[in-house]
Design a protein around this motif. Structure first.
Motif, short mmCIF file in Angstrom:
data_model
loop_
_atom_site.label_atom_id
_atom_site.label_comp_id
_atom_site.label_asym_id
_atom_site.label_seq_id
_atom_site.Cartn_x
_atom_site.Cartn_y
_atom_site.Cartn_z
N PHE A 491 0.86 -1.19 0.05
CA PHE A 491 -0.01 0.07 -0.09
C PHE A 491 0.86 1.20 -0.12
N HIS A 492 0.40 2.31 -0.54
CA HIS A 492 0.80 3.66 -0.36
C HIS A 492 0.74 4.12 1.01
N ASN A 493 1.22 4.98 1.54
CA ASN A 493 1.38 5.70 2.69
C ASN A 493 0.01 6.09 3.18
N ASP A 494 -0.34 5.61 4.45
CA ASP A 494 -1.66 5.94 4.92
C ASP A 494 -2.91 5.87 4.08
N GLU A 495 -2.74 4.60 3.32
CA GLU A 495 -3.91 4.15 2.32
C GLU A 495 -4.21 2.88 2.82
N PRO A 496 -5.65 2.46 2.79
CA PRO A 496 -6.50 3.56 2.12
C PRO A 496 -7.47 4.15 3.27
N THR A 497 -8.12 5.20 2.81
CA THR A 497 -8.93 6.27 3.62
C THR A 497 -7.93 6.91 4.73
N PRO A 498 -7.00 7.91 4.08
CA PRO A 498 -6.12 8.32 5.08
C PRO A 498 -6.62 9.46 6.01
N ASN A 499 -5.68 9.69 6.94
CA ASN A 499 -6.00 10.80 7.92
C ASN A 499 -7.42 10.49 8.63
N ASN A 500 -7.46 9.23 9.25
CA ASN A 500 -8.68 8.79 9.69
C ASN A 500 -8.40 7.68 10.85
N MET A 501 -9.43 7.89 11.59
CA MET A 501 -9.31 6.79 12.85
C MET A 501 -10.12 5.76 12.73
N ILE A 502 -10.91 5.51 11.72
CA ILE A 502 -11.92 4.56 11.57
C ILE A 502 -11.24 3.44 10.87
N VAL A 503 -11.83 2.10 11.43
CA VAL A 503 -11.23 0.65 11.19
C VAL A 503 -11.85 0.19 9.97
N SER A 504 -12.78 0.81 8.93
CA SER A 504 -13.23 0.11 7.95
C SER A 504 -13.07 1.09 6.63
N THR A 505 -13.46 0.82 5.57
CA THR A 505 -13.13 1.43 4.32
C THR A 505 -14.11 1.02 3.23
N ASP A 506 -14.69 1.80 2.17
CA ASP A 506 -15.44 1.19 1.20
C ASP A 506 -14.59 0.92 -0.38
N VAL A 579 -5.25 -13.10 8.07
CA VAL A 579 -4.48 -11.93 7.35
C VAL A 579 -3.94 -10.92 8.24
N LYS A 580 -2.58 -10.91 8.14
CA LYS A 580 -2.01 -9.77 9.25
C LYS A 580 -1.54 -8.46 8.40
N GLY A 581 -1.95 -7.59 9.21
CA GLY A 581 -1.71 -6.11 8.79
C GLY A 581 -0.37 -5.47 9.31
N PHE A 582 0.38 -4.80 8.43
CA PHE A 582 1.71 -3.97 9.02
C PHE A 582 1.48 -2.50 8.57
N ALA A 583 2.19 -1.72 9.23
CA ALA A 583 2.37 -0.17 9.05
C ALA A 583 3.56 0.04 9.18
N SER A 584 4.11 1.19 8.38
CA SER A 584 5.34 1.77 8.68
C SER A 584 5.28 2.72 9.83
N PRO A 585 6.48 2.99 10.52
CA PRO A 585 6.46 3.77 12.08
C PRO A 585 6.10 5.23 11.82
N LEU A 586 5.58 5.82 10.84
CA LEU A 586 5.01 7.17 10.79
C LEU A 586 4.08 7.61 11.80
N ASN A 587 3.32 6.85 12.50
CA ASN A 587 2.27 7.15 13.40
C ASN A 587 2.38 6.31 14.64
N ASN A 588 1.70 6.71 15.70
CA ASN A 588 1.51 5.88 16.86
C ASN A 588 0.89 4.52 16.70
N ASP A 589 0.82 3.64 17.72
CA ASP A 589 0.38 2.32 17.53
C ASP A 589 -1.07 2.11 17.53
N GLU A 590 -1.59 3.15 18.13
CA GLU A 590 -3.40 3.40 18.02
C GLU A 590 -3.71 3.35 16.59
N TYR A 591 -3.24 4.59 15.90
CA TYR A 591 -3.32 5.05 14.58
C TYR A 591 -3.24 3.78 13.57
N ASN A 592 -2.00 3.20 13.67
CA ASN A 592 -1.38 2.29 12.99
C ASN A 592 -2.40 0.91 12.89
#
Length: 782
Positions: A491-506, A579-592
């Motif tokens: 994925f590209h950075n902060d995708e999908p549905t960037p700048n959001n704390m929701i846990v779902s996406t369309d 399915v396991k999800g991963f994120a880069s370290p650009l944000n905190n644990d809760e957001y990621n």
């Protein structure tokens, strides 16, 4: 020109008269005033009628239908209102309601006061696929009016034969695969006129909201068509963006794009209001110089005849001269809208010539596309024998010499409106525009146009209507799938549905990936920034290699995985994937953690929408054969990201565009097993080579490093999710590698003894994926 012609000639422009919008606003405001006045009940009907009629005149047929319906709810015996309501429904393509209300009017009026109700009833019968009923009603209308010899009588006579033809041909399907382009290109409004440039870009027109009213439902929104483009990759189409440069214009509609053979000049249409508040279109041209579009210039008066419309250009060459084919309602034609051609001489187009009566009819011929390779003209007509409103036709020739047009057949054509057929360089693939069922909509199931891709076959593809019977192979489906695991998707950075704390996406993963792949050149530029020579070239090559070998191949593996998964589910199996999800370290644990949940949901959406939604019943536990698909999620946060990846938001090269950062932004399908397998068989089983480990006396002045080996002694694969102990003197290093049955793995242990002398015992706790199974290992040391 009839209202129907206006509707499709200008491609469903909702608010046709943008210059009159203020007048409509005043009408609404008068209603608001009346609503608060003392004589509310005596004036509401009159004011609603005024608004409905004004909306209708402005081409906003949907809003008109709402107000007319409100009036009918008060008094359904008012046939004048009923007739206008039926017309409004017809003009915004609500064929079912229009058919009902024309029938209602005819039952009350008997073809007297509203004689065209019989014609339109038959037309709606045809649009709804009721050919027998349409033939009967067209015949009745023709017999009642055959002495008039006007357009409607001629059209009814033509449609009797056309409906007979359609009823015979509807089951003779063409060998073609037709695919809706999806949410990255299509919207609930209208998309149309797609042409592909090379193998990497799609250019198309889109009618979208340009301005939103400030009074919610009381005032109409303003719509404007512009040209958009979308990049094409292994994942499909990236999200559409407005075409850059000086082509689009915020004051008029811009649409109907085509290139010349050198891809150096673009021809397109601009539509706006004339002094009589009528919509007129003209053809413009812009040249590409130094990679930028020049200011568009209007073609000469030979093409753009004052007071008439010229639109939908397609350009080709004939004996070294450019030839422009286009649609126009200018005088001298055979019908309402005809197709014309003009030859360029020394850069100036000469007087247009009608392409002739083999193509043009008393009706409307629109959206021409000329394929130079096959010397074929593709166009749409509402007069030649067809299945619905506008059908797509094909004729071979050039200038004004053409073969008799052939209908392209079902399902390229449907009972609805099918237009804007284009051919790619591969010749057996291309695009069309349609308001067929399956198109996105807001105001009605068939209100709006979407773009579809087609692929023609020499033979009809076999359609599988029953579950596939799988023969036992030397390699099972499960074994084939497990060879693909772990299956990694990026994925590209902060995708999908960037700048959001929701846990779902369309969004589904394919949409997200298409946008990601379209950014490849940005990644090359950013990752090589500040580098020179061989280092710069290496950075660019590394990005290329990552997108081809990792990103693209990951999606290809997903497509293969989904096909195998479908075959397994069609056997009636209950399947679990983890399915396991991963994120880069650009944000905190809760957001990621929430971000990785969205990434996993995008995969679930992809599976739900795969192959037209064929897997959805298995996910929803509603399949006929009891097959089920369970998806287990394991979202991870910042703490699991590699320590070597930058978490500095100001260092975009390393924190966003580097290969190291890109490899952290992923999800992985790790496990695939069957719910029917006994829990004891599917639970991860780990074995050490000893029940406990005694390291004896350790060096208290330094770290003591050890490597521990283990083995998968169960029947299911697993990976280490976490290792803990009660002592801060222990540190652990491990990779989340999937360990197959009977395979070995390792992890590293660092022990930093504290000041307490004597013998010590610590318990290591290993948590395994899936199912969070835990194993314990005692460690002794002095």
């Amino acid at each position: 020109m009839t209202n129907k012609t206006n509707t499709y000639f200008f491609v469903n422009i909702k608010n046709k008269y943008l210059n009159n919008i203020l007048l409509f606003h005043k009408t609404i405001m008068s209603l608001l005033f009346v609503c608060f006045s003392a004589n509310l009940y005596s004036q509401t009907t009159e004011e609603y009628r005024k608004i409905a009629d004004e909306s209708y005149r402005n081409g906003d047929y949907y809003s008109a239908s709402i107000f007319y319906k409100t009036l009918l709810n008060k008094d359904s015996s008012d046939l004048e209102i009923a007739y206008q309501y039926a017309n409004a429904n017809r003009l915004y393509n609500n064929y079912i309601d229009a058919e009902y209300w024309y029938s209602y009017i005819l039952a009350k009026d008997k073809h007297e006061k509203y004689p065209l109700s019989g014609f339109y009833q038959a037309e709606m019968n045809k649009y709804n696929g009721k050919y027998g009923l349409a033939i009967r009603n067209y015949k009745y209308f023709y017999n009642k009016n055959k002495g008039k010899n006007d357009y409607y009588t001629q059209k009814a006579f033509q449609e009797i034969s056309s409906c007979n033809w359609a009823s015979e041909k509807i089951n003779d399907t063409v060998a073609v695969e037709i695919t809706h382009l999806g949410k990255n290109v299509n919207t609930p409004y209208s998309e149309f006129g797609a042409v592909q440039l090379g193998d990497s870009m799609l250019v198309y027109s889109s009618l979208r909201k340009f301005a939103v009213n400030d009074f919610e439902s009381f005032l109409p929104d303003v719509y404007l068509s512009k040209l958009y483009f979308s990049w094409i990759s292994v994942a499909g189409f990236s999200s559409g963006r407005e075409l850059n440069g000086k082509i689009n214009n915020d004051e008029v509609h811009t649409a109907n794009f085509c290139f010349d053979s050198q891809n150096s000049r673009a021809y397109f249409t601009r539509c706006g209001m004339n002094e009589n508040a009528e919509m007129n279109c003209a053809i413009y041209m812009s040249e590409l110089k130094d990679g930028k579009w020049e200011k568009a210039s209007k073609l000469n008066n030979n093409i753009n005849l004052d007071g008439y419309t010229s639109t939908q250009p397609t350009i080709t060459n004939n004996n070294g001269n450019e030839v422009l084919y286009f649609s126009s309602n200018r005088p001298g034609g055979f019908g309402q809208t005809d197709i014309w051609y003009a030859i360029s001489n020394n850069g100036e187009f000469q007087r247009p010539v009608n392409i002739g009566s083999n193509i043009n009819t008393p009706g409307n011929e629109i959206s021409p596309f000329y394929d130079t390779k096959s010397k074929s003209l593709y166009f749409s007509s509402d007069w030649h024998f067809g299945f619905g409103g506008f059908d797509i036709f094909h004729s071979i020739g050039e200038l004004n010499q053409w073969t008799i047009p052939e209908n392209l057949g079902f399902p390229i054509n449907t009972t609805y409106n099918d237009m804007y057929f284009s051919v790619n360089e591969t010749s057996n693939e291309g695009y069309l525009t349609s308001n067929r069922r399956g198109s996105y909509f807001i105001k009605g199931e068939t209100c709006c146009n979407d773009i579809y891709a087609y692929k023609l076959f020499e033979k009809k593809p076999v359609v599988q209507t029953t579950p596939i019977e799988i023969k036992k192979d030397s390699i099972t489906i499960e074994e084939s799938i497990k060879k693909l695991l772990p299956l990694t998707l990026y994925f590209h950075n902060d995708e999908p549905t960037p700048n959001n704390m929701i846990v779902s996406t369309d969004k589904n993963y394919k949409q997200t990936l298409a946008d990601y792949y379209a950014m490849k050149d940005i990644y090359k530029t950013e990752y090589s920034k500040g580098l020179k020579g061989i280092d710069s070239r290496k950075a660019v090559n590394d990005i290329d290699s990552f997108f081809i070998n990792e990103v693209s191949n990951g999606f290809k593996s997903l497509e293969l995985f989904a096909g195998l998964l479908l075959r397994d589910l069609q056997r009636g199996n209950e399947i679990r994937i983890t399915v396991k999800g991963f994120a880069s370290p650009l944000n905190n644990d809760e957001y990621n953690i929430n971000l990785t949940k969205r990434r996993i949901v995008s995969l679930q959406n992809y599976l739900k929408e795969y192959n037209g939604g064929i897997l959805e019943s298995y996910i929803a536990d509603s399949s006929n054969n009891k097959g089920k698909l369970f998806v287990y999620e394991e979202p991870l946060g910042k703490s699991m990201a590699s320590k070597t990846v930058s978490d500095n938001p100001n260092d975009l090269r390393n924190s966003v565009y580097s290969i190291a950062a890109a490899k952290e932004r992923k999800i992985q399908i790790l496990y695939y097993d069957y719910a029917s397998v006994k829990v004891a068989d599917s639970t991860p089983k780990l074995g050490f080579f000893s029940d406990s480990i005694n390291y004896g006396k350790l060096n208290r002045l330094t770290e003591n490093a050890f490597t521990l080996r283990f083995k998968n002694i169960g029947k299911s694969a697993f990976s280490i999710k976490n290792i803990t102990s009660d002592c801060n003197c222990f540190k652990f290093y491990f990779e989340e590698t999937v360990i197959a049955p009977n395979k070995e793995g390792v992890f590293s242990l660092l022990i930093i003894p504290d000041d307490n002398k004597g013998k010590h015992k610590q318990i290591l706790t290993l948590t395994l994926s899936p199912f969070d199974t835990q194993y314990y290992l005692p460690i002794y040391y002095e």
